[in-house]
Scaffold this motif. Structure first.
Motif, PDB file in Angstrom:
ATOM      1  N   PHE A 105      21.481 -41.137  40.389  1.00  0.00           N
ATOM      2  CA  PHE A 105      21.008 -40.344  39.186  1.00  0.00           C
ATOM      3  C   PHE A 105      19.652 -40.234  38.666  1.00  0.00           C
ATOM      4  O   PHE A 105      19.474 -39.231  37.971  1.00  0.00           O
ATOM      5  CB  PHE A 105      21.622 -41.534  37.926  1.00  0.00           C
ATOM      6  CG  PHE A 105      20.669 -41.927  36.953  1.00  0.00           C
ATOM      7  CD1 PHE A 105      20.200 -41.119  35.703  1.00  0.00           C
ATOM      8  CD2 PHE A 105      20.328 -43.264  37.194  1.00  0.00           C
ATOM      9  CE1 PHE A 105      19.273 -41.467  35.028  1.00  0.00           C
ATOM     10  CE2 PHE A 105      19.289 -43.597  36.196  1.00  0.00           C
ATOM     11  CZ  PHE A 105      18.702 -42.895  35.139  1.00  0.00           C
ATOM     12  N   ALA A 106      18.650 -40.623  39.592  1.00  0.00           N
ATOM     13  CA  ALA A 106      17.225 -40.108  39.183  1.00  0.00           C
ATOM     14  C   ALA A 106      16.782 -38.759  39.348  1.00  0.00           C
ATOM     15  O   ALA A 106      16.243 -38.124  38.508  1.00  0.00           O
ATOM     16  CB  ALA A 106      16.393 -40.889  40.096  1.00  0.00           C
ATOM     17  N   PRO A 107      17.644 -37.856  40.319  1.00  0.00           N
ATOM     18  CA  PRO A 107      16.967 -36.628  40.329  1.00  0.00           C
ATOM     19  C   PRO A 107      17.340 -35.693  39.418  1.00  0.00           C
ATOM     20  O   PRO A 107      16.419 -34.883  38.925  1.00  0.00           O
ATOM     21  CB  PRO A 107      17.771 -36.077  41.733  1.00  0.00           C
ATOM     22  CG  PRO A 107      18.400 -37.405  42.558  1.00  0.00           C
ATOM     23  CD  PRO A 107      18.396 -38.389  41.379  1.00  0.00           C
ATOM     24  N   GLY A 148      14.824 -36.547  36.477  1.00  0.00           N
ATOM     25  CA  GLY A 148      13.621 -36.761  36.752  1.00  0.00           C
ATOM     26  C   GLY A 148      13.208 -38.094  36.216  1.00  0.00           C
ATOM     27  O   GLY A 148      11.885 -38.205  36.018  1.00  0.00           O
ATOM     28  N   GLN A 149      13.732 -38.965  36.235  1.00  0.00           N
ATOM     29  CA  GLN A 149      13.623 -40.291  35.758  1.00  0.00           C
ATOM     30  C   GLN A 149      13.038 -41.270  36.980  1.00  0.00           C
ATOM     31  O   GLN A 149      13.379 -40.990  38.099  1.00  0.00           O
ATOM     32  CB  GLN A 149      14.428 -41.084  34.994  1.00  0.00           C
ATOM     33  CG  GLN A 149      14.888 -40.065  33.689  1.00  0.00           C
ATOM     34  CD  GLN A 149      13.819 -40.134  32.623  1.00  0.00           C
ATOM     35  OE1 GLN A 149      12.695 -40.304  33.114  1.00  0.00           O
ATOM     36  NE2 GLN A 149      14.182 -40.144  31.281  1.00  0.00           N
ATOM     37  N   ASN A 150      12.187 -42.098  36.488  1.00  0.00           N
ATOM     38  CA  ASN A 150      11.746 -43.017  37.899  1.00  0.00           C
ATOM     39  C   ASN A 150      12.550 -44.262  37.472  1.00  0.00           C
ATOM     40  O   ASN A 150      12.719 -44.834  36.368  1.00  0.00           O
ATOM     41  CB  ASN A 150      10.398 -43.344  37.313  1.00  0.00           C
ATOM     42  CG  ASN A 150      10.166 -44.780  37.886  1.00  0.00           C
ATOM     43  OD1 ASN A 150      10.096 -45.867  36.971  1.00  0.00           O
ATOM     44  ND2 ASN A 150       9.330 -44.886  39.029  1.00  0.00           N
ATOM     45  N   ILE A 151      13.303 -44.820  38.568  1.00  0.00           N
ATOM     46  CA  ILE A 151      14.270 -45.956  38.314  1.00  0.00           C
ATOM     47  C   ILE A 151      13.619 -47.130  39.224  1.00  0.00           C
ATOM     48  O   ILE A 151      13.519 -47.033  40.512  1.00  0.00           O
ATOM     49  CB  ILE A 151      15.573 -45.566  38.849  1.00  0.00           C
ATOM     50  CG1 ILE A 151      16.099 -44.582  38.560  1.00  0.00           C
ATOM     51  CG2 ILE A 151      16.582 -46.921  38.503  1.00  0.00           C
ATOM     52  CD1 ILE A 151      16.336 -44.056  37.016  1.00  0.00           C
ATOM     53  N   ARG A 152      13.266 -48.254  38.668  1.00  0.00           N
ATOM     54  CA  ARG A 152      12.814 -49.452  39.355  1.00  0.00           C
ATOM     55  C   ARG A 152      13.862 -50.221  39.790  1.00  0.00           C
ATOM     56  O   ARG A 152      13.872 -50.833  40.901  1.00  0.00           O
ATOM     57  CB  ARG A 152      11.857 -50.146  38.316  1.00  0.00           C
ATOM     58  CG  ARG A 152      11.249 -51.343  38.635  1.00  0.00           C
ATOM     59  CD  ARG A 152      10.294 -52.059  37.695  1.00  0.00           C
ATOM     60  NE  ARG A 152      11.056 -52.063  36.381  1.00  0.00           N
ATOM     61  CZ  ARG A 152      11.825 -53.240  36.273  1.00  0.00           C
ATOM     62  NH1 ARG A 152      12.056 -54.037  37.094  1.00  0.00           N
ATOM     63  NH2 ARG A 152      12.211 -53.509  34.825  1.00  0.00           N
ATOM     64  N   MET A 165      25.359 -39.807  34.968  1.00  0.00           N
ATOM     65  CA  MET A 165      26.186 -40.281  35.731  1.00  0.00           C
ATOM     66  C   MET A 165      27.646 -40.695  35.505  1.00  0.00           C
ATOM     67  O   MET A 165      27.706 -41.334  34.656  1.00  0.00           O
ATOM     68  CB  MET A 165      25.771 -41.441  36.776  1.00  0.00           C
ATOM     69  CG  MET A 165      26.516 -41.998  38.059  1.00  0.00           C
ATOM     70  SD  MET A 165      25.796 -43.790  38.533  1.00  0.00           S
ATOM     71  CE  MET A 165      24.263 -43.160  39.000  1.00  0.00           C
ATOM     72  N   PRO A 166      28.744 -40.157  36.086  1.00  0.00           N
ATOM     73  CA  PRO A 166      29.896 -40.327  35.390  1.00  0.00           C
ATOM     74  C   PRO A 166      30.551 -42.048  35.611  1.00  0.00           C
ATOM     75  O   PRO A 166      29.983 -42.768  36.617  1.00  0.00           O
ATOM     76  CB  PRO A 166      30.957 -39.724  36.284  1.00  0.00           C
ATOM     77  CG  PRO A 166      30.261 -39.428  37.489  1.00  0.00           C
ATOM     78  CD  PRO A 166      28.965 -39.205  37.088  1.00  0.00           C
ATOM     79  N   TYR A 167      31.191 -42.371  34.585  1.00  0.00           N
ATOM     80  CA  TYR A 167      31.597 -43.702  34.692  1.00  0.00           C
ATOM     81  C   TYR A 167      32.578 -44.297  35.899  1.00  0.00           C
ATOM     82  O   TYR A 167      33.111 -43.199  36.296  1.00  0.00           O
ATOM     83  CB  TYR A 167      32.177 -44.205  33.454  1.00  0.00           C
ATOM     84  CG  TYR A 167      32.642 -45.533  33.204  1.00  0.00           C
ATOM     85  CD1 TYR A 167      31.693 -46.486  33.012  1.00  0.00           C
ATOM     86  CD2 TYR A 167      33.979 -45.980  33.635  1.00  0.00           C
ATOM     87  CE1 TYR A 167      32.333 -48.028  32.635  1.00  0.00           C
ATOM     88  CE2 TYR A 167      34.380 -47.275  33.168  1.00  0.00           C
ATOM     89  CZ  TYR A 167      33.384 -48.333  32.928  1.00  0.00           C
ATOM     90  OH  TYR A 167      33.761 -49.563  32.805  1.00  0.00           O
ATOM     91  N   ARG A 168      32.428 -45.104  36.360  1.00  0.00           N
ATOM     92  CA  ARG A 168      32.896 -45.484  37.645  1.00  0.00           C
ATOM     93  C   ARG A 168      33.848 -46.785  37.570  1.00  0.00           C
ATOM     94  O   ARG A 168      33.493 -47.543  37.827  1.00  0.00           O
ATOM     95  CB  ARG A 168      32.042 -45.779  38.918  1.00  0.00           C
ATOM     96  CG  ARG A 168      31.041 -44.864  39.106  1.00  0.00           C
ATOM     97  CD  ARG A 168      30.573 -44.762  40.514  1.00  0.00           C
ATOM     98  NE  ARG A 168      29.662 -43.871  40.726  1.00  0.00           N
ATOM     99  CZ  ARG A 168      29.127 -43.623  41.969  1.00  0.00           C
ATOM    100  NH1 ARG A 168      29.059 -44.248  42.754  1.00  0.00           N
ATOM    101  NH2 ARG A 168      28.314 -42.426  42.137  1.00  0.00           N
TER     102      ARG A 168
END
Lengths: 135, 135
Positions: free
Chosen positions: A100-102, A105-109, B90-93
């Motif tokens: 989901f990051a791209p 453009g968020q940074n996911i830790r 991101m769609p729910y899974r």
DNA sequence: ATGACTGCAAAGGGTTTGCATTGAA
DNA sequence: TTCAATGCAAACCCTTTGCAGTCAT
């Protein structure tokens, strides 16, 4: 410089001994190992241990925070009926972060997943109660 | 029989107007629409709306609960720096539920995912602060 | 007329903090 | 010797509750 006191070690051991305990539960356990210890000390050490990544803090709806001596990334399951927390065997999925990051453009830790439902044990109890119900 | 009062509608509108607000933020917004309203009424109505599935309650580490007027299942992203909550595209899974259920024989009603990191906006601010740093 | 709802203030649960003291480095 | 850590109590934040009064049905 951090001091690694006896109290801190006791708190850590107590968390490891229990199953996703609340601070209150840790306090009770710790009291048995060292009756001198204060509640504030338990809280302070829980926070230090969490900050250092030695334990993990879990937040659950409608309850006090819980702690997990297993600091590795893994998912949890919360029983809606008894409030117990279970570890989920499903392997951790780091790829969810990239997935989901791209787009944003968020940074996911990291990410956490909390599953919810009624656990096996509670469903069995419900069944028993159901068949026993001789109104 | 539930009464669908003016206050309840105001609370609902306020939640919808704001972006993942806390109860306190809802209260402030609601006060502008109806200065008479009390904080307890905001809390009570938030709880009723959540219970009825008209809004969604979000729990986040170290903060008050947040609410989301979009009650459909979706994931969230929490910025570690500013505390803002973002909706994740991101769609729910639903298949994640089945994926782990068989192993443990657990019943899964739902799951939530919370992503965490430092949001784009906060990273830009950091950069600016960094380049401006003329110690 | 009923009882769900309101506003207020007080209470509640969970967690943190101030302070004087202790104790590990 | 120093300053992080302790124990206690008080403070704190967020949320819920008790109560007397109000309002939709």
């Amino acid at each position: 410089m951090r001091r690694n006191t006896a109290q801190r070690q006791t708190v850590h051991r107590a968390v490891a001994l229990l199953d996703h305990p609340s601070a209150e539960a840790v306090y009770r356990q710790v009291k048995e190992m060292d009756p001198q210890i204060g509640l504030a000390t338990v809280y302070r050490n829980i926070n230090i241990l969490a900050e250092e990544g030695q334990i993990q803090r879990l937040i659950v709806p409608g309850q006090a925070e819980r702690y997990d001596a297993d600091a590795r990334d893994h998912y949890h399951y919360l029983c809606d009926t008894c409030g117990r927390i279970y570890d989920v065997k499903m392997p951790y999925r780091p790829e969810l972060n990239e997935e989901f990051a791209p787009g944003v453009g968020q940074n996911i830790r990291t990410h956490t997943i909390l599953f919810q439902g009624v656990c096996k044990e509670c469903r069995q109890k419900e069944d028993e109660d159901g068949s026993d119900s001789t109104l």
